[in-house]
Design a protein around this motif. Structure first.
Motif, PDB file in Angstrom:
ATOM      1  N   UNK A 118      48.757  63.563  -5.549  1.00 32.60           N
ATOM      2  CA  UNK A 118      48.546  62.247  -4.954  1.00 32.60           C
ATOM      3  C   UNK A 118      47.358  62.339  -4.009  1.00 32.60           C
ATOM      4  N   UNK A 119      46.373  61.452  -4.165  1.00 33.16           N
ATOM      5  CA  UNK A 119      45.167  61.561  -3.376  1.00 33.16           C
ATOM      6  C   UNK A 119      44.721  60.199  -2.865  1.00 33.16           C
ATOM      7  N   UNK A 120      43.899  60.258  -1.814  1.00 37.88           N
ATOM      8  CA  UNK A 120      43.325  59.054  -1.214  1.00 37.88           C
ATOM      9  C   UNK A 120      41.837  59.011  -1.487  1.00 37.88           C
ATOM     10  N   UNK A 121      41.322  57.802  -1.671  1.00 36.45           N
ATOM     11  CA  UNK A 121      39.891  57.617  -1.895  1.00 36.45           C
ATOM     12  C   UNK A 121      39.415  56.408  -1.099  1.00 36.45           C
ATOM     13  N   UNK A 122      38.126  56.416  -0.781  1.00 35.24           N
ATOM     14  CA  UNK A 122      37.546  55.270  -0.114  1.00 35.24           C
ATOM     15  C   UNK A 122      36.801  55.633   1.153  1.00 35.24           C
ATOM     16  N   UNK A 123      36.098  54.670   1.678  1.00 35.80           N
ATOM     17  CA  UNK A 123      35.278  54.882   2.867  1.00 35.80           C
ATOM     18  C   UNK A 123      36.130  55.210   4.089  1.00 35.80           C
ATOM     19  N   UNK A 124      37.359  54.716   4.138  1.00 39.57           N
ATOM     20  CA  UNK A 124      38.237  55.014   5.273  1.00 39.57           C
ATOM     21  C   UNK A 124      38.502  56.510   5.384  1.00 39.57           C
ATOM     22  N   UNK A 125      38.692  57.149   4.259  1.00 38.84           N
ATOM     23  CA  UNK A 125      38.957  58.595   4.252  1.00 38.84           C
ATOM     24  C   UNK A 125      37.728  59.349   4.744  1.00 38.84           C
ATOM     25  N   UNK A 126      36.552  58.959   4.250  1.00 36.05           N
ATOM     26  CA  UNK A 126      35.321  59.638   4.672  1.00 36.05           C
ATOM     27  C   UNK A 126      35.072  59.462   6.169  1.00 36.05           C
ATOM     28  N   UNK A 127      35.300  58.250   6.649  1.00 35.89           N
ATOM     29  CA  UNK A 127      35.070  57.993   8.073  1.00 35.89           C
ATOM     30  C   UNK A 127      36.039  58.790   8.934  1.00 35.89           C
ATOM     31  N   UNK A 128      37.303  58.875   8.521  1.00 38.75           N
ATOM     32  CA  UNK A 128      38.284  59.662   9.279  1.00 38.75           C
ATOM     33  C   UNK A 128      37.856  61.117   9.376  1.00 38.75           C
ATOM     34  N   UNK A 129      37.300  61.647   8.273  1.00 38.86           N
ATOM     35  CA  UNK A 129      36.822  63.029   8.289  1.00 38.86           C
ATOM     36  C   UNK A 129      35.642  63.194   9.244  1.00 38.86           C
ATOM     37  N   UNK A 130      34.749  62.203   9.295  1.00 44.41           N
ATOM     38  CA  UNK A 130      33.610  62.275  10.210  1.00 44.41           C
ATOM     39  C   UNK A 130      34.063  62.159  11.661  1.00 44.41           C
ATOM     40  N   UNK A 131      35.046  61.313  11.924  1.00 42.33           N
ATOM     41  CA  UNK A 131      35.560  61.172  13.293  1.00 42.33           C
ATOM     42  C   UNK A 131      36.174  62.487  13.757  1.00 42.33           C
ATOM     43  N   UNK A 132      36.884  63.140  12.870  1.00 38.90           N
ATOM     44  CA  UNK A 132      37.475  64.444  13.237  1.00 38.90           C
ATOM     45  C   UNK A 132      36.382  65.483  13.491  1.00 38.90           C
ATOM     46  N   UNK A 133      35.377  65.519  12.634  1.00 40.17           N
ATOM     47  CA  UNK A 133      34.334  66.527  12.747  1.00 40.17           C
ATOM     48  C   UNK A 133      33.523  66.386  14.032  1.00 40.17           C
ATOM     49  N   UNK A 134      33.416  65.165  14.564  1.00 45.60           N
ATOM     50  CA  UNK A 134      32.647  64.945  15.792  1.00 45.60           C
ATOM     51  C   UNK A 134      33.534  64.943  17.037  1.00 45.60           C
ATOM     52  N   UNK A 135      34.795  65.325  16.868  1.00 47.22           N
ATOM     53  CA  UNK A 135      35.709  65.361  18.001  1.00 47.22           C
ATOM     54  C   UNK A 135      35.592  66.639  18.808  1.00 47.22           C
ATOM     55  N   UNK A 136      36.535  66.849  19.676  1.00 47.76           N
ATOM     56  CA  UNK A 136      36.539  68.023  20.548  1.00 47.76           C
ATOM     57  C   UNK A 136      37.891  68.726  20.487  1.00 47.76           C
ATOM     58  N   UNK A 137      37.868  69.967  20.911  1.00 51.18           N
ATOM     59  CA  UNK A 137      39.088  70.760  20.934  1.00 51.18           C
ATOM     60  C   UNK A 137      40.167  70.086  21.781  1.00 51.18           C
ATOM     61  N   UNK A 138      41.381  70.174  21.298  1.00 55.05           N
ATOM     62  CA  UNK A 138      42.549  69.728  22.054  1.00 55.05           C
ATOM     63  C   UNK A 138      42.496  68.234  22.375  1.00 55.05           C
ATOM     64  N   UNK A 139      41.849  67.446  21.491  1.00 53.96           N
ATOM     65  CA  UNK A 139      41.751  66.011  21.708  1.00 53.96           C
ATOM     66  C   UNK A 139      41.903  65.267  20.388  1.00 53.96           C
ATOM     67  N   UNK A 140      42.375  64.006  20.497  1.00 55.34           N
ATOM     68  CA  UNK A 140      42.494  63.118  19.343  1.00 55.34           C
ATOM     69  C   UNK A 140      41.391  62.080  19.443  1.00 55.34           C
TER      70      UNK A 140
END
Length: 848
Positions: A346-368
């Protein structure tokens, strides 16, 4: 004479010779008085004899001593019993098989349930409700009784629908338990779905010719969802210095905890890719509070990870507690479904998934990290106090500039600062041993626990080997005298020996040795061991680099290299027996078969920086420090560490621990020699010791044709190599950060820079380290690190570790050449703001 056959009697006369009658079966003669013969004989009172001669046929018919009927009866009974046993065994086997099938289907159902949402899972199994795909209402479900143009037993494409029975049978036919995604081949979890023998042919005929790509894909658009990407910051570097099993222990523990939280909060886990955990809310059942639920889930996962990382540091070693979770959330529509084929998921597709990955990648340790869309949904839900706008604007790949927010979580910023003033050191020095552990910081306490576990395993091996020896004597008196004598030795340079004699291989004791993991260490020994490690930790100063965390890092590297000592394939391919263990002993120069040697190596790593003053030996000599004066200016820090750690071990509080480590005077001498040689080997700048080590290497590992070691016995040659291997093992471990992942190298390189800058600010370093740091590191790689890594390979006993260390050393050298100047600029910006630009030399070796 009469012949009787059945009811017929034939008179044969009186002249028949008895020899012609059957003689094998003659009836016992009996007398008959006249009352029985009145009809045929005279009435005179005479006695007559009647003799009966039986034929073979008659005898066999009435012979009670004939066992043939009993034998046949027994055979029939045995056959019946065997048939009953066979049928009974078959019935048990069938029941076991059915139970196995039930368990397999239950597990499969659990796996499918974890991979797919319930609605998608039901569609895979063919038991879900049909969807009305009308464009006017994508989310409306049809009634189960609605046929639409589909007849019962057929899907939307007009092909026969798979029955539950067929799905179960199809699954059971797959050896690896894989499921076919065509129409959703799966497995039910109940016994009522077993295939009836009569249905098998009908099922196969119904499914013949169906192609999975002819069926309609299982996919849906979910317009309102929140996707979370979470990974472990520092995981790549951390895993590079761990055994594979340790990596999986961390991931399985963390993911299991996340899964439990997800089930409780009804969050769907999509997948895990490496150390990245992907989850989503708002599907398959739409919910308005999907952003709120995901924010709660992310916050709880963050708190749980911090808790688990601290707990796991005791079993997984240094730096585990420094790992941190980093999460990113974004809300929007996603396309979700089953991408069919081998190993469907079961997989997810779409711009929402890509954006979530970018938001995580630009985050910081021990933070949401939250996107604007997710933050707006939280505001609409009345949770504005949960969010805090990020001060800077992030630039995400493929997205440009993003305005983002932080999810406010308690204790989100933890910075472990190093206390260079070390006010606790003097305080701890005056405490009782029992009080020391309570004064140690939580992280140091966890490192203490990890070191204790490492040493305990080696103690188990020592005890197991000692118990296998048949001739046991009590050497307490001799050991007490020898301990007192050794404890008086304060000038250790004279104790450095060229060859340490390790014990010979004892095939008999090896054969009798029990499994070390089953050895129970006495409680008083374990208590003293923990107390001793706590004491060593308390004796380490809180320097940036030379501290107890560094000592634990070196200990971890020594343990890893010891575990990687291997035999060549030609030895391991031999049949098991006494020769294999003996050959392994010889190839590894006796190190693998002597747990006391391994214990001494690990302990040497643990104590080698005890009471390090944070400045170089040369500076201590220049200052005429009391420690330098006491040790006559030779290997000052190293000798001081040995003396302090040894005196602590010899105190009355550790008597039981000492008797567990060594039990004979020869073991005590060997233990002492290894500790002294190994710790002093970490002084890589003493010219005299350098010469001794160089000559020893050339003599031990002379190339064929050289006769440097021609006059040396085979035993001495092996022991010489063992001595060299142990020294190189701790030398490589002392600088192992340079031969590990780039991020680990950066971490410890920065700490060494900070320690030397601190010494320079205090006037205890004659040159400014920042001036020549970049060039000094390149020279250190070229002149020491890379040659040392090559020597590990030349030793021939470390297996893949030597290649791993050499490859990392070469890679880090390349990275430093490309990025080193930029890295040094960052160091200067961080540590030298208050330091004036002084002219200094370009030699940085004094700080190592």
């Amino acid at each position: 004479l009469f012949e009787i056959q059945g009811e017929t009697a034939t008179y044969l006369g009186t002249n028949v010779d008895e020899q012609d009658l059957p003689q094998d079966f003659v009836a016992t003669a009996s007398t008959m008085s006249s009352p029985f013969a009145t009809d045929y004989m005279s009435s005179t009172d005479c006695t007559y004899t009647l003799t009966v001669y039986l034929s073979t046929e008659v005898y066999d018919m009435y012979d009670t001593q004939n066992h043939a009927p009993a034998i046949w009866t027994a055979i029939v009974v045995v056959v019946i019993i065997l048939a009953g046993v066979v049928f009974f065994s078959y019935d048990i086997a069938v029941q076991k098989r059915y139970q196995k099938l039930f368990n397999s289907t239950a597990k499969t159902n659990a796996i499918v349930s974890s991979l797919f949402p319930a609605e998608i899972r039901d569609q895979l199994f063919g038991t879900g409700k049909k969807k009305n795909t009308s464009s006017n209402n994508n989310n409306k479900k049809n009634s189960p009784n609605d046929d639409d143009d589909e007849e019962e037993g057929f899907d939307a494409a007009g092909t026969p629908a798979e029955s539950t029975k067929y799905r179960l049978k199809n699954y059971l036919a797959e050896e690896d338990g894989a499921m076919t995604a065509a129409g959703g081949a799966g497995a039910a979890s109940g016994p009522s779905n077993l295939v009836n023998p009569g249905d098998d042919e009908k099922i196969r005929e119904a499914m013949a010719g169906i192609d999975m790509h002819e069926t309609k894909p299982i996919a849906e658009l979910f317009p309102n969802t929140t996707v979370m990407f979470a990974d472990i910051a520092g995981f790549t570097a951390w895993s590079s210095v761990r055994e594979p099993s340790q990596v999986f222990v961390l991931l399985e523990t963390v993911y299991r905890a996340f899964d439990n939280i997800a089930k409780r909060r009804k969050v769907f886990k999509v997948e895990t890719v490496g150390d990245c955990y992907v989850a989503v809310t708002g599907l398959p059942e739409p919910r308005k509070d999907h952003a709120v639920v995901m924010a709660k889930f992310a916050r709880e996962c963050l708190e749980k990870f911090n808790e688990l990382s601290k707990q796991l540091e005791i079993s997984l070693g240094p730096d585990t507690g420094d790992l941190a979770m980093r999460a990113g959330l974004h809300s929007g529509p996603v396309t979700a479904g089953v991408l069919r084929g081998d190993k469907s998921r079961f997989q997810l597709f779409g711009d929402t998934v890509n954006t979530a990955a970018r938001v995580e990648a630009t985050g910081q340790r021990n933070r949401v990290h939250l996107s604007t869309d997710t933050a707006n949904l939280l505001k609409e839900a009345g949770k504005e106090h949960w969010i805090k706008k990020r001060a800077d604007v992030v630039t995400a790949k493929g997205k440009g500039e993003l305005h983002t927010f932080w999810l406010v979580t308690p204790g989100q910023e933890h910075v472990d600062e190093v206390n260079t003033n070390d006010p606790e050191f003097a305080h701890r020095a005056g405490l009782k041993l029992e009080e020391i552990e309570a004064t140690l910081p939580p992280k140091i306490q966890r490192l203490v626990g990890w070191n204790v576990e490492i040493l305990k395993k080696l103690l188990q091996q020592i005890i197991a080997k000692r118990n296998a020896v048949t001739n046991k004597r009590n050497y307490d008196a001799q050991l007490n005298r020898l301990e007192s004598e050794i404890n008086q030795r304060k000038q250790l340079m004279g104790e450095v020996i060229e060859v340490i004699a390790l014990p010979k291989f004892d095939a008999k004791s090896h054969k009798n040795q029990e499994n070390p993991s089953k050895v129970v260490i006495p409680e008083d020994v374990v208590s003293e061991l923990r107390l001793y490690v706590c004491s060593i930790a308390a004796m380490h100063r809180d320097n940036y680099f030379h501290n107890f965390e560094h000592a634990s890092h070196v200990t971890m590297s020594v343990s890893k290299l010891l575990s990687r000592i291997i035999a060549p394939s030609d030895i391991m391919d031999q049949e098991e027996g006494g020769n294999l263990a003996s050959a392994l002993h010889d190839h590894t120069f006796g190190i693998t078969s002597d747990p006391l040697t391994q214990f001494a190596c690990v302990l040497s790593a643990l104590i080698h920086d005890t009471d390090h003053l944070g400045v170089s030996n040369a500076q201590l000599v220049k200052e005429k420090h009391a420690v330098a004066e006491f040790h006559k200016g030779k290997s000052v820090a190293e000798q001081n560490s040995i003396v302090l750690a040894w005196e602590k071990l010899m105190s009355p509080s550790f008597t039981h621990l000492r008797r567990c480590i060594y039990g004979t005077p020869s073991e005590l001498e060997r233990f002492r020699q290894i500790v002294v040689n190994n710790v002093l080997a970490t002084d890589i700048f003493d010219k005299e010791l350098q010469t001794i080590r160089k000559n020893r290497w050339e003599k031990a590992f002379a190339k064929s044709g050289d006769n440097a070691g021609a006059e040396e016995s085979a035993e001495d040659a092996i022991n010489r190599k063992a001595t060299i291997v142990m020294e190189h093992l701790i030398q490589a471990s002392d600088v192992s950060h340079t031969m590990q992942h780039w991020h680990i190298y950066r971490k410890w390189n920065e700490r060494l820079f900070a320690e030397m800058i601190h010494a320079h600010k205090q006037g205890r370093l004659p040159f400014d380290p920042k001036a020549g740091w970049y060039a000094g590191e390149l020279g250190f790689f070229d002149n020491y690190i890379i040659p040392l890594a090559k020597k590990l390979k030349e030793c021939g006993v470390f297996g893949v570790s030597c290649d791993e260390y050499l490859n990392y050393a070469l890679e880090n050298r390349r990275e430093w050449a490309n990025k080193g100047e930029e890295v040094v600029a960052q160091y200067i910006e961080k540590y030298c703001k208050e330091t004036s630009e002084d002219e200094g030399g370009d030699d940085k070796e004094g700080g190592k």
